[in-house]
Write a protein that holds these residues in place. Structure first.
Motif, PDB file in Angstrom:
ATOM      1  N   ALA A 173       0.828  -1.211   0.000  1.00 47.96           N
ATOM      2  CA  ALA A 173       0.000   0.000   0.000  1.00 47.96           C
ATOM      3  C   ALA A 173       0.860   1.259   0.000  1.00 47.96           C
ATOM      4  O   ALA A 173       0.526   2.244  -0.662  1.00 47.96           O
ATOM      5  CB  ALA A 173      -0.947  -0.004   1.195  1.00 47.96           C
ATOM      6  N   ASP A 174       1.968   1.211   0.730  1.00 48.89           N
ATOM      7  CA  ASP A 174       2.892   2.355   0.730  1.00 48.89           C
ATOM      8  C   ASP A 174       3.499   2.554  -0.651  1.00 48.89           C
ATOM      9  O   ASP A 174       3.585   3.679  -1.151  1.00 48.89           O
ATOM     10  CB  ASP A 174       4.010   2.152   1.756  1.00 48.89           C
ATOM     11  CG  ASP A 174       3.498   2.085   3.181  1.00 48.89           C
ATOM     12  OD1 ASP A 174       2.518   2.796   3.496  1.00 48.89           O
ATOM     13  OD2 ASP A 174       4.068   1.325   3.976  1.00 48.89           O
ATOM     14  N   SER A 205       1.177   4.207  -3.461  1.00 49.39           N
ATOM     15  CA  SER A 205       1.096   5.665  -3.516  1.00 49.39           C
ATOM     16  C   SER A 205       2.262   6.258  -4.300  1.00 49.39           C
ATOM     17  O   SER A 205       2.079   7.165  -5.128  1.00 49.39           O
ATOM     18  CB  SER A 205       1.064   6.224  -2.089  1.00 49.39           C
ATOM     19  OG  SER A 205       0.946   7.616  -2.114  1.00 49.39           O
ATOM     20  N   ARG A 259      -3.780   4.094  -6.652  1.00 48.22           N
ATOM     21  CA  ARG A 259      -4.388   4.902  -5.577  1.00 48.22           C
ATOM     22  C   ARG A 259      -5.417   4.058  -4.801  1.00 48.22           C
ATOM     23  O   ARG A 259      -5.516   4.154  -3.588  1.00 48.22           O
ATOM     24  CB  ARG A 259      -5.048   6.143  -6.130  1.00 48.22           C
ATOM     25  CG  ARG A 259      -4.105   7.138  -6.717  1.00 48.22           C
ATOM     26  CD  ARG A 259      -3.802   8.304  -5.792  1.00 48.22           C
ATOM     27  NE  ARG A 259      -2.858   9.185  -6.468  1.00 48.22           N
ATOM     28  CZ  ARG A 259      -1.626   9.391  -6.056  1.00 48.22           C
ATOM     29  NH1 ARG A 259      -1.166   8.799  -4.974  1.00 48.22           N
ATOM     30  NH2 ARG A 259      -0.824  10.198  -6.726  1.00 48.22           N
ATOM     31  N   ALA A 307      -3.524   1.878  -2.543  1.00 50.98           N
ATOM     32  CA  ALA A 307      -2.955   2.632  -1.421  1.00 50.98           C
ATOM     33  C   ALA A 307      -3.967   2.763  -0.281  1.00 50.98           C
ATOM     34  O   ALA A 307      -3.601   2.785   0.892  1.00 50.98           O
ATOM     35  CB  ALA A 307      -2.492   4.013  -1.887  1.00 50.98           C
TER      36      ALA A 307
END
Length: 115
Positions: free
Chosen positions: A70-71, A74, A110, A113
């Protein structure tokens, strides 16, 4: 075992994986083609290479369900957006292909993220 059998890869994640791999391919094509276009394409080449590396890494992180996917999503989205903006300024087919595809990849990144 088919990719669809990976238990953690829901449809949304699989779509993002597919988009990231396609983004990496189009960016590699664009960077290589831009190398023949001269110094004016240096920023395009740099951004395409960044996206190709980040998108491939992000796809790999999602495939293995990394706690960091998820990091990375982005950062990958940011790079896709910057590259699409740069590529949109150039009339070459390879640049226009990036400009069209990368916003789609950014959107699914996105979503990952926030996942």
């Amino acid at each position: 075992m088919a990719v669809e059998a990976i238990s953690h890869a829901d449809d949304q994640m699989q779509e993002c994986i597919d988009n990231c791999l396609e983004a990496a391919q189009v960016c590699e094509w664009c960077a290589d083609a831009c190398a023949d276009e001269g110094e004016a394409m240096a920023e395009c080449i740099r951004l395409c290479r960044d996206v190709a590396d980040l998108a491939t890494l992000h796809a790999r992180f999602m495939a293995r369900n990394s706690r960091y996917h998820a990091d990375l999503a982005s950062i990958c989205a940011d790079a896709c957006e910057a590259c699409a903006e740069e590529c949109a300024q150039h009339d070459h087919d390879h640049c226009q292909a990036c400009a069209e595809l990368l916003p789609v990849c950014a959107e699914t990144c996105r979503e990952m993220a926030a996942h």
